[in-house]
Every structure is written in C-alpha cells, then in structure tokens.
Design a protein around this motif. Structure first.
Motif, PDB file in Angstrom:
ATOM      1  N   ASN A  88      11.495   0.223   1.738  1.00 52.01           N
ATOM      2  CA  ASN A  88      12.577  -0.185   0.833  1.00 52.01           C
ATOM      3  C   ASN A  88      12.705   0.855  -0.259  1.00 52.01           C
ATOM      4  N   VAL A  89      13.935   1.317  -0.481  1.00 52.63           N
ATOM      5  CA  VAL A  89      14.217   2.276  -1.555  1.00 52.63           C
ATOM      6  C   VAL A  89      15.147   1.563  -2.518  1.00 52.63           C
ATOM      7  N   LEU A  90      14.691   1.417  -3.764  1.00 51.07           N
ATOM      8  CA  LEU A  90      15.537   0.674  -4.700  1.00 51.07           C
ATOM      9  C   LEU A  90      15.314   1.144  -6.125  1.00 51.07           C
ATOM     10  N   THR A  91      16.316   0.882  -6.930  1.00 49.77           N
ATOM     11  CA  THR A  91      16.213   1.192  -8.352  1.00 49.77           C
ATOM     12  C   THR A  91      16.891   0.076  -9.137  1.00 49.77           C
ATOM     13  N   ASN A  92      16.205  -0.428 -10.133  1.00 45.84           N
ATOM     14  CA  ASN A  92      16.734  -1.527 -10.929  1.00 45.84           C
ATOM     15  C   ASN A  92      17.483  -0.966 -12.138  1.00 45.84           C
ATOM     16  N   VAL A  93      18.603  -1.562 -12.444  1.00 47.72           N
ATOM     17  CA  VAL A  93      19.411  -1.145 -13.602  1.00 47.72           C
ATOM     18  C   VAL A  93      19.541  -2.333 -14.543  1.00 47.72           C
ATOM     19  N   GLY A  94      18.840  -2.255 -15.667  1.00 50.37           N
ATOM     20  CA  GLY A  94      18.968  -3.294 -16.684  1.00 50.37           C
ATOM     21  C   GLY A  94      18.011  -4.459 -16.475  1.00 50.37           C
ATOM     22  N   ALA A  95      17.733  -5.124 -17.576  1.00 52.78           N
ATOM     23  CA  ALA A  95      16.763  -6.221 -17.557  1.00 52.78           C
ATOM     24  C   ALA A  95      17.178  -7.337 -16.605  1.00 52.78           C
ATOM     25  N   SER A  96      18.464  -7.599 -16.515  1.00 52.13           N
ATOM     26  CA  SER A  96      18.902  -8.705 -15.661  1.00 52.13           C
ATOM     27  C   SER A  96      18.741  -8.371 -14.185  1.00 52.13           C
ATOM     28  N   ARG A 124       0.844  -1.205   0.000  1.00 48.71           N
ATOM     29  CA  ARG A 124       0.000   0.000   0.000  1.00 48.71           C
ATOM     30  C   ARG A 124       0.874   1.248   0.000  1.00 48.71           C
ATOM     31  N   GLY A 125       0.769   2.063  -1.038  1.00 46.69           N
ATOM     32  CA  GLY A 125       1.529   3.313  -1.074  1.00 46.69           C
ATOM     33  C   GLY A 125       2.827   3.230  -1.870  1.00 46.69           C
ATOM     34  N   HIS A 126       3.108   2.068  -2.459  1.00 47.80           N
ATOM     35  CA  HIS A 126       4.309   1.902  -3.303  1.00 47.80           C
ATOM     36  C   HIS A 126       4.353   3.026  -4.344  1.00 47.80           C
ATOM     37  N   THR A 127       5.414   3.818  -4.286  1.00 48.64           N
ATOM     38  CA  THR A 127       5.514   5.037  -5.112  1.00 48.64           C
ATOM     39  C   THR A 127       6.757   4.975  -5.998  1.00 48.64           C
ATOM     40  N   LEU A 128       6.636   5.551  -7.178  1.00 47.24           N
ATOM     41  CA  LEU A 128       7.769   5.663  -8.096  1.00 47.24           C
ATOM     42  C   LEU A 128       8.165   7.129  -8.209  1.00 47.24           C
ATOM     43  N   VAL A 129       9.446   7.404  -8.075  1.00 45.89           N
ATOM     44  CA  VAL A 129       9.979   8.758  -8.265  1.00 45.89           C
ATOM     45  C   VAL A 129      10.691   8.770  -9.611  1.00 45.89           C
ATOM     46  N   VAL A 130      10.259   9.681 -10.482  1.00 38.34           N
ATOM     47  CA  VAL A 130      10.677   9.638 -11.886  1.00 38.34           C
ATOM     48  C   VAL A 130      11.142  11.028 -12.335  1.00 38.34           C
ATOM     49  N   PRO A 131      12.365  11.146 -12.866  1.00 32.96           N
ATOM     50  CA  PRO A 131      12.750  12.442 -13.441  1.00 32.96           C
ATOM     51  C   PRO A 131      11.944  12.706 -14.713  1.00 32.96           C
ATOM     52  N   HIS A 177      13.896   5.333 -12.561  1.00 32.30           N
ATOM     53  CA  HIS A 177      12.920   5.582 -11.510  1.00 32.30           C
ATOM     54  C   HIS A 177      13.388   4.934 -10.209  1.00 32.30           C
ATOM     55  N   ILE A 178      12.944   5.505  -9.107  1.00 35.42           N
ATOM     56  CA  ILE A 178      13.247   4.967  -7.777  1.00 35.42           C
ATOM     57  C   ILE A 178      11.950   4.416  -7.197  1.00 35.42           C
ATOM     58  N   HIS A 179      11.983   3.174  -6.764  1.00 39.92           N
ATOM     59  CA  HIS A 179      10.851   2.591  -6.042  1.00 39.92           C
ATOM     60  C   HIS A 179      10.962   2.994  -4.565  1.00 39.92           C
ATOM     61  N   VAL A 180       9.860   3.487  -4.012  1.00 37.93           N
ATOM     62  CA  VAL A 180       9.811   3.761  -2.567  1.00 37.93           C
ATOM     63  C   VAL A 180       8.658   2.912  -2.040  1.00 37.93           C
ATOM     64  N   ILE A 181       9.013   1.838  -1.347  1.00 34.75           N
ATOM     65  CA  ILE A 181       8.047   0.776  -1.035  1.00 34.75           C
ATOM     66  C   ILE A 181       7.890   0.651   0.481  1.00 34.75           C
TER      67      ILE A 181
END
Ligand code: 5GP
Ligand code: ZN
Length: 139
Positions: free
Chosen positions: A85-93, A39-46, A102-106
């Motif tokens: 949890n604050v995370l950002t994925n880089v690349g498909a793998s 609940r509230g999972h947010t994406l921060v996007v430039p 984008h940054i996930h703020v979970i």
C-alpha cells in the motif's frame, strides 16, 4: 521555535534523531516507521519541509514517488511482500499526525493490511455530477 527546528521529520533528516534509514540522497530520506503497520513499513520524506502532498513542489513530489516505487520493489523482491500500500495522509481529518509531507510504503504479506472499507455511502446521480464538476473545474 521555528517549525523546521522542532519538526520531527526535519530533525530526522538532519540526523538529530536516529532512525532505521533505508535510503538517502540530497533531497529525500526514507526510514522505517517507528510504529509499523507491517514488517518493513517505510516512510519516504523530502528533506525540505513542506506540510503535505498538496504543498510539495512538483519536482520533489515526483522524486519522492520514484523513491517510493524503488522501496516497494525492494519490499517485494527482498522481504517477500505479496503486495504494497502506498499512501499519504493530508490533514488531521485524513489521519496525518506529522505535518511534514511523507509517503507510507506498507508491504503486505498474503493478507490485506489496509483497504478502503465499504462505507455504504449512497450518493445520488445528481450529486455525483456536481462532485465531478467541482473537481474538474478546479484542476
Ligand atoms: P501520519 O499519521 O502523519 O500519516 O504518519 C506519521 C507516521 O510517522 C506514523 O506512522 C508514525 O508511526 C511515524 N512516526 C512518528 N514519529 C516518528 C519517529 O520519530 N520516527 C519514526 N521512524 N517514525 C515516526
Ligand atoms: Zn519538517
């Protein structure tokens, strides 16, 4: 069609696709994830298109993390989250499916949502030293 025209997060930033927006300024937009982990999972996007964390200009990156911090604080203060949890994925793998940084703020609520599960990966001292060296010399 050019990347920026078709990119889903560029389109959200331009207001062409609706979202549950929680924050916006001249450089950044933040909105609820359509497929939330909690609940509230947010994406921060430039607003400016860049592919991922490794290619985002530093000033913009700093600003994105400032906004992510404010959102994490709000999730704790207003949603009753007990952790984030604050995370950002880089690349498909690494699981990146939208190739616009984008940054996930979970937020989490008493139970962990995510976590680095132990893999039992054993790495010998010699290889740890090599890994340390390879990373250090490229920074
Ligand atoms: P990634 O897998 O790239 O790290 O994360 C992309 C995230 O964007 C996913 O969690 C996914 O649910 C979310 N997402 C993808 N398309 C949309 C959309 O159109 N609107 C919103 N709000 N979130 C989206
Ligand atoms: Zn984009």
């Amino acid at each position: 069609m050019k990347k920026k025209e078709s990119c889903i997060f560029c389109r959200i930033a331009r207001g062409e696709i609706p979202c549950y927006k929680v924050y916006e300024d001249n450089f950044v937009i933040a909105f609820l994830d359509v497929n939330p982990a909690s609940r509230g999972h947010t994406l921060v996007v430039p607003k400016e298109h860049c592919s991922d964390f490794t290619t985002c200009p530093k000033d913009l990156l700093d600003h994105c993390f400032e906004v992510a911090q404010a959102i994490a604080q709000a999730q704790i203060a207003q949603l009753g989250a007990t952790g984030v949890n604050v995370l950002t994925n880089v690349g498909a793998s690494a699981g990146q499916s939208v190739l616009h940084f984008h940054i996930h703020v979970i937020p989490s609520y008493r139970e962990p949502i995510l976590g680095l599960k132990g893999t039992n990966l054993q790495i010998e001292d010699k290889e740890m030293l090599l890994l340390q060296d390879e990373i250090k010399k490229a920074i």
